[in-house]
Design a protein around this motif. Structure first.
Motif, PDB file in Angstrom:
ATOM      1  N   ILE B  98       0.841  -1.192   0.000  1.00 49.44           N
ATOM      2  CA  ILE B  98       0.000   0.000   0.000  1.00 49.44           C
ATOM      3  C   ILE B  98       0.880   1.247   0.000  1.00 49.44           C
ATOM      4  CG2 ILE B  98      -1.718   1.274   1.343  1.00 49.44           C
ATOM      5  CD1 ILE B  98      -2.471  -1.493   2.558  1.00 49.44           C
ATOM      6  N   THR B  99       0.447   2.245  -0.765  1.00 51.53           N
ATOM      7  CA  THR B  99       1.129   3.543  -0.734  1.00 51.53           C
ATOM      8  C   THR B  99       0.227   4.565  -0.057  1.00 51.53           C
ATOM      9  OG1 THR B  99       2.464   3.149  -2.697  1.00 51.53           O
ATOM     10  CG2 THR B  99       2.005   5.438  -2.169  1.00 51.53           C
ATOM     11  N   GLY B 152       2.340  22.869  -2.807  1.00 50.66           N
ATOM     12  CA  GLY B 152       2.018  23.134  -4.214  1.00 50.66           C
ATOM     13  C   GLY B 152       2.463  21.980  -5.103  1.00 50.66           C
ATOM     14  N   GLY B 153       3.529  21.318  -4.716  1.00 50.73           N
ATOM     15  CA  GLY B 153       4.049  20.201  -5.507  1.00 50.73           C
ATOM     16  C   GLY B 153       3.119  19.007  -5.477  1.00 50.73           C
ATOM     17  N   ARG B 154       2.407  18.846  -4.368  1.00 53.28           N
ATOM     18  CA  ARG B 154       1.515  17.686  -4.241  1.00 53.28           C
ATOM     19  C   ARG B 154       0.378  17.717  -5.263  1.00 53.28           C
ATOM     20  NH1 ARG B 154      -3.071  15.806  -1.552  1.00 53.28           N
ATOM     21  NH2 ARG B 154      -2.845  13.654  -0.826  1.00 53.28           N
ATOM     22  N   PRO B 155      -0.423  18.793  -5.308  1.00 55.91           N
ATOM     23  CA  PRO B 155      -1.478  18.805  -6.344  1.00 55.91           C
ATOM     24  C   PRO B 155      -0.917  18.774  -7.769  1.00 55.91           C
ATOM     25  CG  PRO B 155      -1.407  20.902  -5.138  1.00 55.91           C
ATOM     26  CD  PRO B 155      -0.541  19.939  -4.395  1.00 55.91           C
ATOM     27  N   ARG B 156       0.276  19.351  -7.974  1.00 53.88           N
ATOM     28  CA  ARG B 156       0.884  19.264  -9.307  1.00 53.88           C
ATOM     29  C   ARG B 156       1.139  17.801  -9.675  1.00 53.88           C
ATOM     30  NH1 ARG B 156       4.739  17.593 -11.436  1.00 53.88           N
ATOM     31  NH2 ARG B 156       5.660  17.064  -9.410  1.00 53.88           N
ATOM     32  N   ALA B 157       1.698  17.047  -8.702  1.00 47.04           N
ATOM     33  CA  ALA B 157       2.014  15.637  -8.961  1.00 47.04           C
ATOM     34  C   ALA B 157       0.742  14.826  -9.177  1.00 47.04           C
ATOM     35  CB  ALA B 157       2.827  15.065  -7.807  1.00 47.04           C
ATOM     36  N   VAL B 158      -0.323  15.165  -8.453  1.00 40.09           N
ATOM     37  CA  VAL B 158      -1.600  14.465  -8.613  1.00 40.09           C
ATOM     38  C   VAL B 158      -2.167  14.762 -10.000  1.00 40.09           C
ATOM     39  CG1 VAL B 158      -4.001  14.381  -7.818  1.00 40.09           C
ATOM     40  CG2 VAL B 158      -2.128  14.340  -6.149  1.00 40.09           C
ATOM     41  N   GLU B 159      -2.109  16.018 -10.403  1.00 43.47           N
ATOM     42  CA  GLU B 159      -2.641  16.393 -11.715  1.00 43.47           C
ATOM     43  C   GLU B 159      -1.820  15.769 -12.839  1.00 43.47           C
ATOM     44  OE1 GLU B 159      -2.999  20.649 -11.820  1.00 43.47           O
ATOM     45  OE2 GLU B 159      -4.583  20.656 -10.301  1.00 43.47           O
ATOM     46  N   VAL B 163       1.182  10.833  -8.966  1.00 44.35           N
ATOM     47  CA  VAL B 163       0.522  10.157  -7.851  1.00 44.35           C
ATOM     48  C   VAL B 163      -0.910   9.913  -8.302  1.00 44.35           C
ATOM     49  CG1 VAL B 163      -0.152  10.284  -5.436  1.00 44.35           C
ATOM     50  CG2 VAL B 163       1.812  11.602  -6.223  1.00 44.35           C
ATOM     51  N   HIS B 164      -1.320   8.662  -8.342  1.00 46.46           N
ATOM     52  CA  HIS B 164      -2.705   8.381  -8.681  1.00 46.46           C
ATOM     53  C   HIS B 164      -3.405   7.792  -7.457  1.00 46.46           C
ATOM     54  CE1 HIS B 164      -5.964   7.958 -11.588  1.00 46.46           C
ATOM     55  NE2 HIS B 164      -6.334   6.953 -10.802  1.00 46.46           N
ATOM     56  N   ILE B 165      -4.383   8.521  -6.954  1.00 48.89           N
ATOM     57  CA  ILE B 165      -5.042   8.124  -5.704  1.00 48.89           C
ATOM     58  C   ILE B 165      -6.227   7.212  -6.014  1.00 48.89           C
ATOM     59  CG2 ILE B 165      -6.250   8.963  -3.643  1.00 48.89           C
ATOM     60  CD1 ILE B 165      -4.701  11.667  -4.170  1.00 48.89           C
ATOM     61  N   ASP B 166      -6.202   6.022  -5.443  1.00 46.00           N
ATOM     62  CA  ASP B 166      -7.323   5.102  -5.650  1.00 46.00           C
ATOM     63  C   ASP B 166      -8.487   5.471  -4.748  1.00 46.00           C
ATOM     64  OD1 ASP B 166      -6.273   3.042  -7.578  1.00 46.00           O
ATOM     65  OD2 ASP B 166      -4.696   2.981  -6.061  1.00 46.00           O
ATOM     66  N   ILE B 167      -8.187   5.689  -3.469  1.00 47.21           N
ATOM     67  CA  ILE B 167      -9.256   6.091  -2.549  1.00 47.21           C
ATOM     68  C   ILE B 167      -8.763   7.244  -1.681  1.00 47.21           C
ATOM     69  CG2 ILE B 167     -10.830   5.389  -0.711  1.00 47.21           C
ATOM     70  CD1 ILE B 167     -10.557   2.509  -1.554  1.00 47.21           C
ATOM     71  N   HIS B 201     -11.412  15.730  -6.334  1.00 46.47           N
ATOM     72  CA  HIS B 201     -11.549  15.872  -7.798  1.00 46.47           C
ATOM     73  C   HIS B 201     -10.720  14.847  -8.557  1.00 46.47           C
ATOM     74  CE1 HIS B 201     -13.686  19.490  -7.035  1.00 46.47           C
ATOM     75  NE2 HIS B 201     -12.640  20.214  -6.698  1.00 46.47           N
ATOM     76  N   TYR B 202      -9.599  14.419  -7.988  1.00 46.53           N
ATOM     77  CA  TYR B 202      -8.652  13.596  -8.747  1.00 46.53           C
ATOM     78  C   TYR B 202      -8.578  12.134  -8.323  1.00 46.53           C
ATOM     79  CZ  TYR B 202      -7.036  17.487 -11.514  1.00 46.53           C
ATOM     80  OH  TYR B 202      -6.991  18.508 -12.415  1.00 46.53           O
ATOM     81  N   ALA B 203      -9.109  11.802  -7.146  1.00 46.01           N
ATOM     82  CA  ALA B 203      -9.072  10.404  -6.723  1.00 46.01           C
ATOM     83  C   ALA B 203     -10.134   9.611  -7.485  1.00 46.01           C
ATOM     84  CB  ALA B 203      -9.329  10.310  -5.224  1.00 46.01           C
ATOM     85  N   ASP B 204      -9.857   8.322  -7.732  1.00 41.21           N
ATOM     86  CA  ASP B 204     -10.872   7.474  -8.363  1.00 41.21           C
ATOM     87  C   ASP B 204     -12.098   7.345  -7.471  1.00 41.21           C
ATOM     88  OD1 ASP B 204      -9.231   7.105 -10.498  1.00 41.21           O
ATOM     89  OD2 ASP B 204      -8.641   5.047 -10.003  1.00 41.21           O
TER      90      ASP B 204
END
Lengths: 111, 527
Positions: B98-99, B152-159, B163-167, B201-204
């Protein structure tokens, strides 16, 4: 504060070639920026053990200060344990001196 | 390969398009491809998304081995939801590999340290890491290095889908049965939910975890039901009383007050200090006290602030109530006073971390910032700042918005005591670079002020105002004369954490520390 006793003066002035650690004695606290020094008698030689919260950056300097102070006092035998919490050199020196004094009944405890 | 702040970045880190840091504006004008989440269709009319347990909700959301989960840390030290989510995934569902991708990690999530040691949680992506989690990561217990990003780097990486968030497990002070949720309106109110809204907005999948279920519709809401898969009601989402370890109040430490006064004087001496200026400060003793001294300067000059940005304390709310601040743009509330002020006061707005600081979007507020007052664990003679590793080399800090605001602002002021215990704050070389020196303009210590030589314009301003300053080398020398020159840390080759710059390039790496042992067993001391 009490005036230094004659023994204290003599020890600090290096008048004795050798100062013994006669009994277990402690000086200092475990507060941040202090060091707690415990000395115990030994008939095998002089041993120093250091623990420090700033070990990675200052461990060598702390050990050198402790040894330098013991040398200045003329301590040849004993186990010296230092638990350092980021004390400055002047504090470490004072705590080592005080612990050695106390083992010679030359200083009151409770500080 | 050496990067623009002189740090050696090992080649094995530079895979999959990862580059070394090449200066603060290197990525300006480049494009990112925004990721899109996989989103479940809720076509059939539905009474409620309430699910009895978190475990059931996780199963509904397809929890699986190798997944990534996220949570926000608006409840700071009082958060229960991060640990709750980890426990369900690891213990109740028995998942592996798990990440965790969190806005921060600290003592409230200590259980995650156990799961890292057990090899169940194998990846960590965060904007801060303290307590036992920092210790186990530093001990090299993760297979792949942790990734540390700014706010600021975190939402950039998500977008950018790095980083792809499953939940996403989002704590909410109140929610209705469909997931319209908010940071207020319940029993554990934390105010702004700006750390969590972007994840929705970005998590599955998004699971709202709340302790206060309210009537539908719970409006206005911070997270909308259109992004929510399930709502779970628990006894407590946390302990809001622990948001501030102590209620943010004005320091009475004369040393901190002196530094705050000097920082305010520097601000007042620069040309950006005019009607409509913008400002951000942290919540540490001296930083917070700057508010008080700034008020005097504003009164004297008869000017107002256009906006105050970022983490919000009661001090800045008070300044707004007195009419000195037009807008507060709030990502996080540092105390219950601020959490009670937002949403009740016109002009006190909630913003997401992306709106706040994301260099990958088109209008982050940090880029409109005039002043930011920040703290530092260490600052070196190149003005590089470290806020992530202790001087013993162990992870124990949080970049948060530090690198973003320093880079975006016109004048970044670091306020820090010259020494802390035996540690020299001003030093030759910081352990880890979290904020590059060319983003840092002024250093205020209890032993004097230094200005970055890159900012000759600010030096002139200070000279004109009669504010004394020295070189940063003089401050370092003073520090070393007080505490002694520290030995260099020794490291193993293993990289335990990657510190990303806000644009996603590699600013530094943290290696596993080689502890110094001065106690050779039984060695006799001879003179």
């Amino acid at each position: 504060m009490r005036y230094p006793t004659n023994t204290q003066k003599n020890i600090l002035k290096g008048r004795f070639e050798t100062v013994n650690i006669n009994a277990e004695a402690v000086a200092g606290t475990l507060e941040s920026s202090d060091a707690q020094v415990t000395v115990r008698p030994s008939d095998r030689g002089l041993f120093v053990h250091i623990e420090s919260s700033v070990m990675n950056q200052y461990g060598r300097q702390i050990k050198a200060t402790v040894i330098e102070t013991l040398k200045g006092l003329g301590v040849r035998f004993g186990n010296v344990e230092v638990v350092d919490k980021g004390a400055l050199d002047c504090t470490i020196k004072a705590r080592v001196e005080c612990a050695v004094m106390r083992s010679n009944d030359a200083s009151e405890s409770g500080v | 390969m050496k990067n623009a702040v002189g740090r050696e970045i090992p080649d094995e880190i530079l895979k999959n398009g990862r580059e070394v840091y090449q200066g603060k504006n290197y990525k300006d004008g480049k494009y990112i491809k925004k990721a899109s989440p996989k989103s479940r269709m809720f076509v059939k009319p539905q009474e409620s998304k309430l699910v009895a347990t978190l475990k059931e909700a996780c199963i509904q959301c397809g929890a699986h081995d190798g997944m990534t989960f996220s949570f926000h840390t608006e409840l700071r030290n009082g958060d229960y939801v991060g640990a709750m989510a980890a426990r369900v995934l690891v213990e109740e569902l028995g998942l592996k590999n798990i990440t965790v991708a969190a806005t921060s990690l600290g003592a409230a999530q200590d259980v995650i340290a156990d799961y890292i040691e057990q090899g169940r949680i194998t990846g960590v992506q965060t904007s801060g890491v303290r307590g036992r989690i920092g210790e186990v990561i530093s001990a090299g217990k993760l297979d792949a290095p942790a990734v540390i990003r700014s706010h600021g780097g975190r939402p950039r990486a998500v977008e950018a889908d790095e980083v792809h968030i499953d939940i996403a497990f989002l704590a909410a002070a109140s929610s209705d049965c469909c997931g319209n949720s908010s940071g207020v309106g319940g029993k554990n109110n934390f105010g702004s939910m700006g750390f969590g809204t972007h994840d929705a907005h970005y998590a599955d999948h998004t699971i709202i975890v709340t302790d206060t279920l309210v009537d539908f519709p719970n409006l206005p809401s911070s997270v909308s039901a259109i992004d929510v898969d399930a709502v779970v009601v628990v006894d407590d989402i946390g302990d809001a009383g622990k948001i501030a370890t102590k209620e943010a109040r004005m320091t009475d430490n004369p040393r901190e007050l002196m530094m705050a006064k000097n920082a305010a004087a520097v601000i007042a001496a620069t040309p950006y200090f005019k009607d409509g200026f913008s400002f951000q400060t942290g919540v540490g003793g001296p930083s917070l006290a700057v508010n008080r001294f700034l008020e005097e300067h504003m009164r004297e000059k008869n000017i107002r602030m256009s906006f105050a940005l970022g983490g919000t304390s009661k001090a800045i709310c008070d300044l707004m109530d007195k009419g000195f601040v037009r807008h507060i743009l709030d990502t996080q509330d540092f105390d219950t006073g601020a959490a009670a002020h937002i949403f009740r006061t016109p002009g006190h707005h909630e913003i997401s971390l992306s709106e706040y600081a994301n260099a990958g979007n088109k209008g982050a507020y940090v880029n409109k910032l005039d002043y930011v007052v920040l703290a530092a664990l260490e600052i070196d003679t190149n003005f590089n700042v470290n806020v992530i590793t202790g001087s013993d080399g162990i992870l124990r800090g949080a970049p948060g918005g530090h690198p973003d605001t320093a880079a975006g602002s016109k004048c970044c002021i670091i306020v820090t005591p010259l020494t802390r215990g035996r540690m020299a704050t001003v030093c030759d070389e910081v352990v880890t670079v979290t904020t590059p020196g060319d983003c840092v303009d002024v250093l205020v210590t209890d032993y004097g002020i230094a200005v970055n030589p890159l900012r000759q314009d600010l030096i002139e301003c200070l000279d004109k105002a009669g504010i004394e300053h020295v070189t940063i080398e003089q401050l370092r020398d003073k520090a070393y004369s007080l505490v002694g020159t520290p030995d260099k840390l020794e490291w193993e080759d293993k990289v335990v954490a990657i510190v990303e710059a806000r644009d996603g390039t590699v600013l530094d790496v943290v290696r596993k520390i080689k502890p110094l042992d001065v106690n050779a067993e039984g060695e006799e001391v001879k003179f």
